[in-house]
Design a protein around this motif. Structure first.
Motif: not given
Length: 379
Positions: A53-57
Motif C-alpha cells: 500500500f505504499q504506492q497507492i495512486e
C-alpha cells in the motif's frame, strides 16, 4: 504492489433496473456500523500487507451509491480512509454520485475529505428513458449538481451515459449526446446496456417484455458516440471512455493495465499479490466477519501465468493505445509474437487489429466487435 483502492458502498435509495452490483435499499440498514467495519477491514488488510500500500495512486468510491450516505457519514468514511490508507502518492480520488443526491453539504464533505473527482450516473437526458430504466433524477438535478460541484471546487467531473436502452431511438441518443457535450465536461463514459441476471431488466427480458434496439441500431449509436466525441475535441482512450487530454481516469487505467488494486467492502473484488479475491456480499455477514477479526473473504484465486497473459491482452486491448510489446514482455518475460503471432496476423488481415513497431491495438472497426477480438486471445 497495489496501485489503486476500490471501496464499495452498497446502499441505494432507488435500485436501477439494469444494475447487478451488490446493493441494498438504504432504509433500515446498519449504515454506520458498515462504515466502521470498512475501517476495520482496511486497517486489517493494510497491516497484513504494508508494502503493498505504499504506492497507492487512486481511490475510488463505488456502489451502490456513495452519495446515498448523509454528509456526516461521508465525512466519517473519508476520515477512516485517510487514517488507514497511505495518501502520499494519491493523485486521483473519485466518488460515484447520483445527481439528485448531491446537495451542497454532501459535495462540501466530499471535497473537504479529499475527493477530487466526481463520476456522476446520468445515463440519459430523456425523461421517458430515465423513468424506464429506474432512475429518479431529472435534467435539472444534473445541471444543479454540476453547478454546485464547481462552486465547491470540483474541476474534474465525469458523467456516465448509456445507449442501447429499451425503446431508445437514434434521435433520443443524439439529443442526449448534444445535451451532455454542451456541459463541456473533461470526461465522459458511455456504455451499451448489458442485460445482467438478477436485474429487473433480466426478468422482463425472460418474459419477452424488454424491447431492445437491434444490434445494427446499437452499432450506429456507438458510431455516433465516437464521431460526436471526436468533433467535441475529446480523445477516446478506451472503448467506452473519452476525455480532454490529461483528464483520463487513472483508476480505470489500473484495471486495463492489469495492475493490482485492493477492494474493500461488501461484495468488493480485489487483486493483491497475484491473488484475485472477493468479499462476502450480505451486509450482516460482512460486518460480523470483520468484527470477529477476520478479513471478509469469500473467494480467493491465485492467478495462473496463462490467466495473467490472457488478462493482459483482453484488458489491455480495451485501451485505444492497445498493448505494447514492451509492457507485455516486461510482465510475461517472453515476446508477444511467440504466443500470439498467428492470431495477430489473422486479425490484422481482417482489419480488426492495427500492428506497428510499438504494439497492437483495435482498429476503429475492431472497436465495434471488441469482445469477439478479445476471445481470440483466450486459450
Amino acid at each position: 504492489m497495489a496501485r489503486g483502492v476500490y471501496i464499495h458502498i452498497p446502499f441505494c435509495h432507488q435500485i436501477c433496473h439494469y444494475c447487478d452490483f451488490n446493493k441494498v435499499f438504504f432504509k433500515n440498514q446498519p449504515v454506520d456500523a458498515y462504515i466502521e467495519a470498512l475501517g476495520q477491514e482496511i486497517a486489517m488488510t493494510v497491516a497484513q500487507n504494508p508494502e503493498a500500500f505504499q504506492q497507492i495512486e487512486t481511490i475510488f468510491l463505488g456502489g451502490g451509491t456513495p452519495t446515498a450516505l448523509s454528509a456526516a457519514q461521508i465525512s466519517r468514511l473519508l476520515e477512516i480512509i485517510r487514517n488507514f490508507i497511505p495518501m502520499q502518492n494519491v493523485k486521483e480520488f473519485t466518488s460515484e454520485a447520483n445527481p439528485d443526491e448531491l446537495t451542497e453539504e454532501k459535495l462540501q464533505a466530499l471535497f473537504d475529505g479529499g475527493v477530487n473527482r466526481l463520476s456522476m450516473g446520468v445515463q440519459s437526458f430523456d425523461a421517458g428513458l430515465l423513468e424506464k430504466i429506474g432512475r429518479t433524477h431529472s435534467n435539472e438535478h444534473v445541471y444543479k449538481a454540476i453547478e454546485t460541484a464547481k462552486q465547491v471546487g470540483f474541476t474534474n467531473i465525469s458523467i456516465d451515459l448509456m445507449y442501447g436502452l429499451p425503446g431508445q431511438t437514434m434521435e433520443q441518443w443524439a439529443q442526449t449526446l448534444q445535451t451532455a457535450l454542451a456541459l463541456k465536461l473533461p470526461h465522459y463514459s458511455a456504455y451499451s446496456l448489458i442485460v445482467e441476471p438478477k436485474t429487473v431488466f433480466y426478468i422482463q427480458y425472460a418474459k419477452g417484455k424488454l424491447h431492445l434496439p437491434t444490434q445494427d441500431l446499437e452499432a450506429d449509436m456507438y458510431d455516433m458516440l465516437m464521431r460526436e466525441m471526436e468533433a467535441a475535441g475529446l480523445v477516446q482512450y478506451e472503448i467506452s471512455n473519452f476525455a480532454e487530454e490529461g483528464n483520463e481516469s487513472v483508476h480505470n487505467k489500473i484495471y486495463w493495465d492489469n495492475d493490482e488494486y485492493a477492494g474493500f467492502g461488501a461484495g468488493a473484488h480485489g487483486y493483491l499479490a497475484g491473488v484475485r479475491y472477493s468479499n462476502h456480499g450480505p451486509i450482516k455477514k460482512y460486518i460480523e466477519t470483520v468484527q470477529s477479526g477476520m478479513r471478509p473473504l469469500v473467494h480467493e484465486h491465485a492467478v495462473t501465468f496463462e490467466e495473467k497473459i490472457e488478462e493482459q491482452m483482453f484488458l489491455g486491448l480495451r485501451k485505444v493505445d492497445g498493448v505494447t510489446f514492451e509492457s507485455y514482455e516486461k510482465k510475461m518475460q517472453e515476446p508477444m509474437q511467440k504466443r500470439y503471432g498467428e492470431t495477430i496476423e489473422q486479425l490484422v488481415k481482417e482489419g480488426l487489429l492495427q500492428l506497428d513497431e510499438r504494439g497492437i491495438r483495435l482498429t476503429r472497426q475492431g472497436r465495434f466487435v471488441g469482445n469477439e477480438v478479445f476471445q481470440q486471445f483466450l486459450t
